[in-house]
Enzyme design. Sequence first.
Site, PDB file in Angstrom:
ATOM      1  N   ILE A 233      29.281  46.590  47.344  1.00 13.94           N
ATOM      2  CA  ILE A 233      28.542  47.635  48.051  1.00 13.94           C
ATOM      3  C   ILE A 233      29.091  49.095  48.303  1.00 13.94           C
ATOM      4  O   ILE A 233      30.250  48.493  48.792  1.00 13.94           O
ATOM      5  CB  ILE A 233      27.374  47.007  49.568  1.00 13.94           C
ATOM      6  CG1 ILE A 233      26.766  46.025  49.496  1.00 13.94           C
ATOM      7  CG2 ILE A 233      27.033  48.153  50.107  1.00 13.94           C
ATOM      8  CD1 ILE A 233      25.916  45.684  48.576  1.00 13.94           C
TER       9      ILE A 233
ATOM     10  N   SER B  82      36.423  45.133  54.137  1.00 13.67           N
ATOM     11  CA  SER B  82      35.381  45.687  54.173  1.00 13.67           C
ATOM     12  C   SER B  82      35.437  47.082  55.377  1.00 13.67           C
ATOM     13  O   SER B  82      35.567  46.545  56.384  1.00 13.67           O
ATOM     14  CB  SER B  82      34.386  45.215  54.123  1.00 13.67           C
ATOM     15  OG  SER B  82      32.756  45.508  53.922  1.00 13.67           O
TER      16      SER B  82
ATOM     17  N   CYS C 190      23.844  30.380  30.291  1.00 15.70           N
ATOM     18  CA  CYS C 190      24.747  29.370  30.651  1.00 15.70           C
ATOM     19  C   CYS C 190      26.248  29.142  30.961  1.00 15.70           C
ATOM     20  O   CYS C 190      26.871  28.036  30.396  1.00 15.70           O
ATOM     21  CB  CYS C 190      24.505  28.902  28.624  1.00 15.70           C
ATOM     22  SG  CYS C 190      25.804  29.522  27.530  1.00 15.70           S
TER      23      CYS C 190
ATOM     24  N   HIS D  98      29.795  51.301  51.055  1.00 17.49           N
ATOM     25  CA  HIS D  98      29.060  51.547  52.101  1.00 17.49           C
ATOM     26  C   HIS D  98      28.911  52.708  52.603  1.00 17.49           C
ATOM     27  O   HIS D  98      29.523  54.045  52.356  1.00 17.49           O
ATOM     28  CB  HIS D  98      29.600  50.818  53.111  1.00 17.49           C
ATOM     29  CG  HIS D  98      29.287  49.254  53.422  1.00 17.49           C
ATOM     30  ND1 HIS D  98      28.388  48.376  53.407  1.00 17.49           N
ATOM     31  CD2 HIS D  98      30.768  48.475  53.142  1.00 17.49           C
ATOM     32  CE1 HIS D  98      29.235  47.640  53.562  1.00 17.49           C
ATOM     33  NE2 HIS D  98      30.044  47.127  52.946  1.00 17.49           N
TER      34      HIS D  98
ATOM     35  N   ILE E  73      42.804  48.529  45.415  1.00 19.97           N
ATOM     36  CA  ILE E  73      43.258  49.924  46.142  1.00 19.97           C
ATOM     37  C   ILE E  73      44.932  50.296  45.272  1.00 19.97           C
ATOM     38  O   ILE E  73      44.881  51.204  45.340  1.00 19.97           O
ATOM     39  CB  ILE E  73      44.074  49.483  47.630  1.00 19.97           C
ATOM     40  CG1 ILE E  73      42.563  48.858  48.249  1.00 19.97           C
ATOM     41  CG2 ILE E  73      45.205  49.772  48.957  1.00 19.97           C
ATOM     42  CD1 ILE E  73      41.769  49.676  48.818  1.00 19.97           C
TER      43      ILE E  73
ATOM     44  N   ILE F 247      43.584  45.966  54.367  1.00 19.67           N
ATOM     45  CA  ILE F 247      41.791  46.430  53.589  1.00 19.67           C
ATOM     46  C   ILE F 247      40.972  46.126  53.415  1.00 19.67           C
ATOM     47  O   ILE F 247      40.716  45.086  52.513  1.00 19.67           O
ATOM     48  CB  ILE F 247      42.375  47.260  52.531  1.00 19.67           C
ATOM     49  CG1 ILE F 247      43.735  47.958  52.508  1.00 19.67           C
ATOM     50  CG2 ILE F 247      41.438  48.527  52.125  1.00 19.67           C
ATOM     51  CD1 ILE F 247      43.751  49.225  53.897  1.00 19.67           C
TER      52      ILE F 247
ATOM     53  N   CYS G 182      23.273  35.354  26.070  1.00 20.74           N
ATOM     54  CA  CYS G 182      22.558  35.202  27.081  1.00 20.74           C
ATOM     55  C   CYS G 182      22.700  36.843  27.162  1.00 20.74           C
ATOM     56  O   CYS G 182      21.610  37.211  28.340  1.00 20.74           O
ATOM     57  CB  CYS G 182      23.505  34.703  28.414  1.00 20.74           C
ATOM     58  SG  CYS G 182      23.357  32.456  27.813  1.00 20.74           S
TER      59      CYS G 182
HETATM   60  C1  LIG Z   1      33.595  39.135  51.389  1.00 15.08           C
HETATM   61  C2  LIG Z   1      33.748  40.076  51.058  1.00 15.08           C
HETATM   62  C3  LIG Z   1      32.882  41.194  51.256  1.00 15.08           C
HETATM   63  C4  LIG Z   1      33.294  42.721  51.294  1.00 15.08           C
HETATM   64  N1  LIG Z   1      32.188  43.526  50.991  1.00 15.08           N
HETATM   65  C5  LIG Z   1      32.824  45.254  50.656  1.00 15.08           C
HETATM   66  C6  LIG Z   1      31.882  45.489  49.941  1.00 15.08           C
HETATM   67  O1  LIG Z   1      30.412  45.671  49.542  1.00 15.08           O
HETATM   68  N2  LIG Z   1      31.862  46.891  50.388  1.00 15.08           N
HETATM   69  C7  LIG Z   1      33.532  47.267  50.451  1.00 15.08           C
HETATM   70  O2  LIG Z   1      33.457  48.252  51.143  1.00 15.08           O
HETATM   71  N3  LIG Z   1      33.430  46.685  50.293  1.00 15.08           N
HETATM   72  C8  LIG Z   1      34.147  44.908  50.669  1.00 15.08           C
HETATM   73  N4  LIG Z   1      34.769  43.884  50.859  1.00 15.08           N
HETATM   74  C9  LIG Z   1      36.165  44.982  50.977  1.00 15.08           C
HETATM   75  C10 LIG Z   1      37.399  44.983  49.821  1.00 15.08           C
HETATM   76  O3  LIG Z   1      37.022  44.159  48.296  1.00 15.08           O
HETATM   77  C11 LIG Z   1      38.537  45.059  49.884  1.00 15.08           C
HETATM   78  O4  LIG Z   1      38.889  46.276  50.166  1.00 15.08           O
HETATM   79  C12 LIG Z   1      39.045  45.489  48.500  1.00 15.08           C
HETATM   80  O5  LIG Z   1      38.837  44.974  47.480  1.00 15.08           O
HETATM   81  C13 LIG Z   1      40.879  45.626  49.184  1.00 15.08           C
HETATM   82  O6  LIG Z   1      41.168  45.804  47.663  1.00 15.08           O
HETATM   83  P1  LIG Z   1      43.021  45.365  47.454  1.00 15.08           P
HETATM   84  O7  LIG Z   1      43.152  45.526  46.543  1.00 15.08           O
HETATM   85  O8  LIG Z   1      43.886  45.755  49.077  1.00 15.08           O
HETATM   86  O9  LIG Z   1      43.104  43.662  48.132  1.00 15.08           O
HETATM   87  P2  LIG Z   1      43.544  42.453  46.271  1.00 15.08           P
HETATM   88  O10 LIG Z   1      41.989  42.758  45.695  1.00 15.08           O
HETATM   89  O11 LIG Z   1      43.575  41.278  47.542  1.00 15.08           O
HETATM   90  O12 LIG Z   1      44.470  42.981  45.957  1.00 15.08           O
HETATM   91  C14 LIG Z   1      45.748  42.522  46.301  1.00 15.08           C
HETATM   92  C15 LIG Z   1      46.451  42.038  44.902  1.00 15.08           C
HETATM   93  O13 LIG Z   1      47.220  42.215  45.547  1.00 15.08           O
HETATM   94  C16 LIG Z   1      47.833  40.706  44.634  1.00 15.08           C
HETATM   95  N5  LIG Z   1      49.482  40.498  45.471  1.00 15.08           N
HETATM   96  C17 LIG Z   1      49.570  40.029  46.477  1.00 15.08           C
HETATM   97  N6  LIG Z   1      50.569  38.821  46.764  1.00 15.08           N
HETATM   98  C18 LIG Z   1      51.397  39.086  45.583  1.00 15.08           C
HETATM   99  C19 LIG Z   1      53.021  39.621  45.747  1.00 15.08           C
HETATM  100  N7  LIG Z   1      53.634  38.637  46.206  1.00 15.08           N
HETATM  101  N8  LIG Z   1      52.909  40.184  44.333  1.00 15.08           N
HETATM  102  C20 LIG Z   1      52.710  41.039  43.676  1.00 15.08           C
HETATM  103  N9  LIG Z   1      51.272  41.211  43.720  1.00 15.08           N
HETATM  104  C21 LIG Z   1      50.710  40.303  44.874  1.00 15.08           C
HETATM  105  C22 LIG Z   1      47.107  40.265  45.063  1.00 15.08           C
HETATM  106  O14 LIG Z   1      46.705  38.804  42.957  1.00 15.08           O
HETATM  107  C23 LIG Z   1      46.061  41.081  44.604  1.00 15.08           C
HETATM  108  O15 LIG Z   1      45.568  40.819  43.108  1.00 15.08           O
HETATM  109  C24 LIG Z   1      34.312  42.705  50.905  1.00 15.08           C
HETATM  110  C25 LIG Z   1      35.858  42.103  50.965  1.00 15.08           C
HETATM  111  C26 LIG Z   1      35.448  40.860  50.781  1.00 15.08           C
HETATM  112  C27 LIG Z   1      36.363  39.197  50.601  1.00 15.08           C
END
Ligand SMILES: Cc1cc2nc3c(=O)[nH]c(=O)nc-3n(C[C@H](O)[C@H](O)[C@H](O)COP(=O)(O)OP(=O)(O)OC[C@H]3O[C@@H](n4cnc5c(N)ncnc54)[C@H](O)[C@@H]3O)c2cc1C
Length: 479
Positions: free
Chosen positions: A47, A340, A440, A49, A12, A338, A405
């Site tokens: 995925i 899924s 591996c 979706h 995001i 944010i 691999c």
């Molecule tokens: C089990 C699972 C299955 C999913 N399957 C799907 C799917 O198939 N399709 C789909 O569309 N979505 C899926 N999702 C949802 C999707 O993965 C998330 O919505 C998306 O990755 C969220 O991204 P993000 O950047 O908000 O969060 P994150 O990737 O968690 O990034 C947040 C970042 O903030 C950083 N951070 C936290 N605190 C601080 C701080 N104090 N200072 C600086 N940095 C900080 C963290 O280190 C991290 O890098 C799934 C999620 C999970 C867990």
Amino acid sequence: MFDVAIIGAGVIGGMIARELSVYELKICMLEAENDVGRGSSSANSAIVHAGFDAKPGTLKARFNVEGSGMMERVCADLGVKYKKNGSIVVGFGEEDRKTLEELLERGRRNGVRELYIAEKEELHAMEPGLAEDADCALVAPTGAIVCPYELTFAAVGNAMDNGAELLLNFEAEKIEETGSGKDAYYTVEAKDGRKIEARNIVNSAGLYSDAIAEMAGCGTFKITPRRGEYMLLDKTSGNACSCTIFRTPTKMGKGILISPTVDGNLLLGPTSVNIDDKEDFSVTAEGLDRIIAQVRREMPKVNTGSVITSFCGLRAVGDTGDFIINNPKRGFFNAAAIESPGLTSSPAIARYVAELIRDSGLEMKKKDNYIATRRAYHWFRELDKEERNKVIAKEPEYGHVICRCENITEGEILNAIRQNPRATDIDGVKMRTRAQMGRCQGGFCGPHIVKMMAEFMGVPILSLTKKGKGSFMNIQKTK
Ligand SMILES: Cc1cc2nc3c(=O)[nH]c(=O)nc-3n(C[C@H](O)[C@H](O)[C@H](O)COP(=O)(O)OP(=O)(O)OC[C@H]3O[C@@H](n4cnc5c(N)ncnc54)[C@H](O)[C@@H]3O)c2cc1C
């Protein structure tokens, strides 16, 4: 002084940085970890979706369908692996059929195209490995799969190629606002004392987005971690199915799925259990048993013994039932809770957040020299033999295989250490190149990669970590 500081560089934050880097703005991404994409963005089902699951009228429904429509183009521009393999929700019996009909109706209201219910004969022709008694399915031809961590690296890297800065190991701990009106700005202080100043802040800190909102004085929501465990099977199981196969959903989520990955493996999972600890990424025997039992029920011939690794991702589940994307105070923007379908929604969320920032009064003038595309990490692997030989003649490191691999060369590993955002540890190389991801799991190539990184980065071997934060690969010299 930055125009925009983005806290959290997952998919995001990365996509938002990319969207904003089209404009003449000074942008930084602040990331707590030693690399980007180490949160939910690297441990999910991968995925894209179709959009039949989310409740009509929610941000989830809107951005899922918009994002699914944008994803193929975004992946092509960023050199990210993407495959429109379609998805199906399989039904066993009358109860399931009712749920499928509801999903069909919901999908249509959300604007999902091409959805229909397939009957038994068509279903088994599509997926011959399904259990005999699977008797109908909701088919979503617009469903797809993607490489989620490549997408995150590519979004962040593309933003950096367009001038955005990335500060790693910057764990935001304190946010202070100074001044008012046009002159107001925020100071963000990291745990290690570093400080940056920015006129606007975007909160995309995943599991910790509630804490960041709290620091900024607008903590109105709470994030609960929801565990999702997975098993990854090796490529001998990769063609067990061609579509992504879901069971009918429950209130805890979309259930355990069986899906090919863009790299030819088979992914099974996730489980869905609310927990208290945002740092608990453990994989449990109970979770794996549940996955195996369900997979056997749906596709009895899947060889769960061909597992090469298991892992856990934590969903950042908010308490409003929807994504929290808003501008609760001057210069502060949430892209929080944010869960899924956040991966799918990411390009659409980024576009919306950029609009919110523009609407708040920030001048956003397009750059003349914006770089829209980026070379894929896997470009070399996609060449034919003759083309490879031409590359090797100019850059001999592409002729030297390091990971046997996955057949990954020294050239690809060096590229991962050079290209934005640079890999800074061993897992960083693994996620960018697939070196160490095969059978591996790094047993052979791991030590070579450590040596190469130390030489290239000009640092002692003992200082290199597997995944940041003290996870040293070597602790002392033995001979
Ligand atoms: C089990 C699972 C299955 C999913 N399957 C799907 C799917 O198939 N399709 C789909 O569309 N979505 C899926 N999702 C949802 C999707 O993965 C998330 O919505 C998306 O990755 C969220 O991204 P993000 O950047 O908000 O969060 P994150 O990737 O968690 O990034 C947040 C970042 O903030 C950083 N951070 C936290 N605190 C601080 C701080 N104090 N200072 C600086 N940095 C900080 C963290 O280190 C991290 O890098 C799934 C999620 C999970 C867990």
